[in-house]
Design an enzyme around this catalytic site. Structure first.
Site, PDB file in Angstrom:
ATOM      1  CG  PHE A   1      -0.149   0.046   2.533  1.00 51.78           C
ATOM      2  CD1 PHE A   1       0.425  -1.089   3.085  1.00 51.78           C
ATOM      3  CD2 PHE A   1       0.031   1.266   3.198  1.00 51.78           C
ATOM      4  CE1 PHE A   1       1.170  -1.021   4.261  1.00 51.78           C
ATOM      5  CE2 PHE A   1       0.772   1.337   4.373  1.00 51.78           C
ATOM      6  CZ  PHE A   1       1.342   0.193   4.898  1.00 51.78           C
TER       7      PHE A   1
ATOM      8  CG  PHE B   1       3.792   5.990   0.403  1.00 56.05           C
ATOM      9  CD1 PHE B   1       3.794   5.905  -0.984  1.00 56.05           C
ATOM     10  CD2 PHE B   1       3.132   7.035   1.014  1.00 56.05           C
ATOM     11  CE1 PHE B   1       3.154   6.890  -1.741  1.00 56.05           C
ATOM     12  CE2 PHE B   1       2.492   8.010   0.246  1.00 56.05           C
ATOM     13  CZ  PHE B   1       2.501   7.936  -1.141  1.00 56.05           C
TER      14      PHE B   1
END
Lengths: 160, 561
Positions: free
Chosen positions: A78, A80
């Site tokens: 995802f 980050f």
């Protein structure tokens, strides 16, 4: 020089034949490696609803599962980062990764291995690898995914 | 003032296509200049030196700059250069004038499209890089402007084909002259190649960005993108090849070895440029490995025309060197006109193309690609191809073409030579470092590593290679300043020399001619070969695209910058 044009053409034909021969050798080698390294080639392991990835299904519970003598890992990539945040496996056993994303596209390159699939929202990508050498391996996001892209680094710990 | 206006009128009076070509060329070079400004900053980033905080009020982040760099250099500059060269050269060769109304329509479409796309880019509303992979979602004006810009090239396709048809009508039964043949196959290849991008942007991305679609399927978008994304690099490369085949031997003092083989090269590009896109998707799920293997084989085939080119250009240069008095195994190299900035640019560009091509064959080799996919190896590779050969061919050509179009003589020849040497050396150092950092240390591409302590810690083992990026960034900055000084000082001076205006395009003579060659006769059936190219595309893409179109899995857009 100008009168040697037919000699040049003969050499050029030889060069083209050499080039084609070289390419034929490459193709044979690639075909061989494709069969020999089958697991490292990314394949599709189904599709998911990207908007549901965080709340339902295998990827809402990212984990390392031991199945017999092998591992199956469910990874959420995802912005980050990666879940689970730390993956622990034992050396010498096959590890199969299933990876998807709830937002943008990401990368999942494991340094010093051939594992380098594209993580695409809506798609589950599958690769597998046997870690021979214990140690820490970085996981690197190598697909631009937004402002935090450079921070998106995680790790796999391979125990002896 | 009146006198100057008069002389300006005279320069283009007999040949209005010169003015069109000059405008295309200069717009392209302005794009190159602005895009190139970010290059050294990116080199410094990969050297661990972060200058982006200083740009803050104007440019928001690394990725906004990187998007501008990619879009302006790789899309805008390259396409405009193609539209200038591949319309002007056949017009000169055939002695025909392109339809000037439509020529200007194409210029204005390109300019307006560029300006529309530039607004969201400059406002940080489209920092999605030049591949704009969904679900990263840019402002609608970015997709709309880009679409208008690319559609401008469709007018160029018409311009070239219409001149060819006019010539054929007047010369029934004759073989198409060489440059025109190159131009026709080039534009037909682009017609076929651009369809993927046109479908992606027109049917999906524009409606999506306007809110008419809730989501798009990222895998299908990638597939459509790379349908065009690979041949687009040949779309960039072939103007450089056309110039190398048809002007370089003459400029170097020799002749082209073989006209029919040059045609074969362009025909092979028409056939094999498009059905190879999965080599950009080796890492993707949702495309079966055997399809990827088929595209691997086809990608290897498209290396063949460049292998032929390597021989033909080298042999033509040897011919030139020996004509100039060069003796022995290597003496002909020293006898080439290294003091001619155009010849120098091509020689150095082709030198860089050798490791560039070798890296390309590595990338195409399915399994090997897993080691370097999305690492800085990839920008290392393509800066040798488009950043060095294509760009140097354009810069080198500008040194004779701008004087040829305007009648204004080249100024600061020494600086022109220095700019080419420095550009070559800078690119060589940078690409060398990037290849190693990508291959050995898995340093990712498109990453603001200098702005991230996590990244700098992760890649600290490559510190020695990073230093080379800083050195290269400085060299390339100096090279760019020198080149753009020469370009603008030449174009903006008031001095004109009538002899420059009257000068012809330096088309080369050939040793082995097309007349009487069965190969040339075979390649002349352009529409037949276009049909084969179309068939290859349907076979290589049809089943996969059909599957993807009938099983879409759309996801919503995100803005993460």
């Amino acid at each position: 020089m100008d009168e040697n044009v037919h000699v040049i053409e003969r050499y050029e034909r030889a060069w083209i034949v050499f080039g084609l021969g070289m390419i034929a050798v490459f193709i044979v080698l690639i075909g061989y490696l494709m069969i020999a390294n089958r697991g490292t080639i990314p394949i599709s392991a189904g599709r998911v609803d990207a908007t549901q990835v965080r709340s339902a299904g295998d990827f809402a519970n990212p984990r390392v599962e031991q199945v017999g003598n092998e591992y199956v890992v469910y990874v959420q990539a995802f912005a980050f980062g990666y879940l689970p945040t730390e993956i622990r496996v034992k050396a010498g056993r096959k590890v199969t990764f299933n990876i998807t994303s709830p937002d943008a596209q990401h990368g999942f390159q494991i340094e010093r291995t051939n594992i380098n699939p594209q993580v695409i929202p809506g798609e589950v990508v599958q690769v597998s690898h046997v870690f021979r050498t214990p140690g820490e391996y970085r996981i690197i996001c190598n697909e631009y995914c937004g402002i935090g892209h450079a921070n998106m680094v995680s790790k796999i710990i391979v125990e002896p | 003032m009146a006198v100057r206006t008069l002389s300006q009128m005279d320069a283009y009076a007999g040949a209005p296509e010169k003015k069109y070509t000059l405008y295309m060329l200069m717009l392209g070079f302005i794009a190159l200049m602005v895009g190139t400004l970010f290059g050294p900053l990116q080199s410094f980033n990969y050297g661990g030196l972060d200058l982006y905080p200083f740009l803050k009020p104007v440019f928001q982040n690394y990725y906004q700059g990187l998007t501008l760099h990619g879009v302006l250099n790789a899309i805008i500059f390259t396409q405009l250069f193609g539209q200038a060269i591949m319309v002007y050269l056949p017009a000169r060769e055939l002695g025909l004038r392109p339809n000037m109304t439509l020529a200007w329509v194409s210029f204005w479409m390109a300019l307006i499209g560029l300006l529309i796309a530039a607004l969201p880019l400059l406002a940080n509303a489209a920092s999605v890089l030049y591949t704009f992979y969904p679900p990263l979602k840019a402002h609608w004006a970015f997709y709309l402007g880009a679409a208008l810009f690319v559609l401008s090239s469709y007018v160029s396709i018409y311009l070239a084909l219409e001149m060819w048809a006019r010539w054929r009508k007047a010369h029934p039964g004759q073989i198409t002259p060489l440059v025109t043949y190159m131009s026709v196959t080039y534009w037909l290849m682009w017609l076929l190649a651009s369809l993927g991008l046109v479908v992606e942007v027109a049917l999906f991305l524009i409606p999506w960005s306007l809110g008419l679609l809730d989501g798009v399927d990222p895998l299908l978008m990638r597939t459509l993108f790379w349908y065009t994304g690979h041949p687009i690099v040949y779309f960039w490369l072939l103007p450089a090849y056309a110039l190398a085949y048809t002007t370089l031997p003459r400029l170097a003092g020799g002749k082209l070895i073989s006209d029919p083989l040059a045609r074969l090269v362009f025909l092979l590009f028409l056939l094999f440029s498009v059905p190879v896109g999965f080599h950009h998707q080796f890492a993707d799920p949702g495309i079966a490995p055997y399809w990827k293997f088929i595209h691997t084989i086809l990608t290897m085939m498209v290396a063949v025309p460049s292998l032929i080119t390597a021989f033909t250009i080298a042999a033509s240069l040897e011919n030139a060197g020996r004509n100039n008095g060069g003796k022995g195994l290597l003496g002909w190299i020293a006898a080439l006109p290294w003091n001619n900035p155009t010849v120098l640019a091509f020689l150095l560009g082709f030198l860089a193309f050798i490791p560039g091509g070798a890296g390309g064959i590595v990338n195409a080799s399915f399994n090997l690609n897993q080691n370097i996919h999305n690492t800085v190896w990839i920008p290392g590779h393509f800066h040798l191809q488009v950043g060095t050969l294509v760009t140097m061919a354009a810069m080198g050509t500008a040194f004779w073409l701008v004087p040829h179009l305007t009648g204004k003589p080249l100024v600061a020849r020494g600086m022109a030579l220095a700019s080419q040497w420095l550009w070559f050396i800078g690119m060589f150092i940078m690409t060398f470092a990037l290849h190693w950092m990508g291959f050995l240390y898995a340093v990712p591409r498109r990453s603001h590593i200098a702005g991230s302590p996590i990244a700098m810690e992760a890649y600290r083992e490559s510190a020695a290679w990073m230093v080379l990026n800083i050195v290269a960034g400085v060299i390339l900055l100096i090279a760019a300043i020198l080149f753009f000084y020469v370009l603008y000082a030449t174009a903006l001076q008031s001095r004109r020399e009538p002899s420059q205006v009257m000068a012809e395009v330096p088309f080369t003579e050939v040793l082995s001619k097309a007349e009487g060659s069965s190969l040339a006769q075979l390649t002349e059936r352009v529409w037949f070969w276009f049909g084969i190219a179309l068939l290859l595309v349907v076979l290589a893409y049809g089943p996969v695209l059909f599957q993807m179109f009938t099983h879409m899995n759309p996801v919503p857009g995100v803005r993460l910058w």
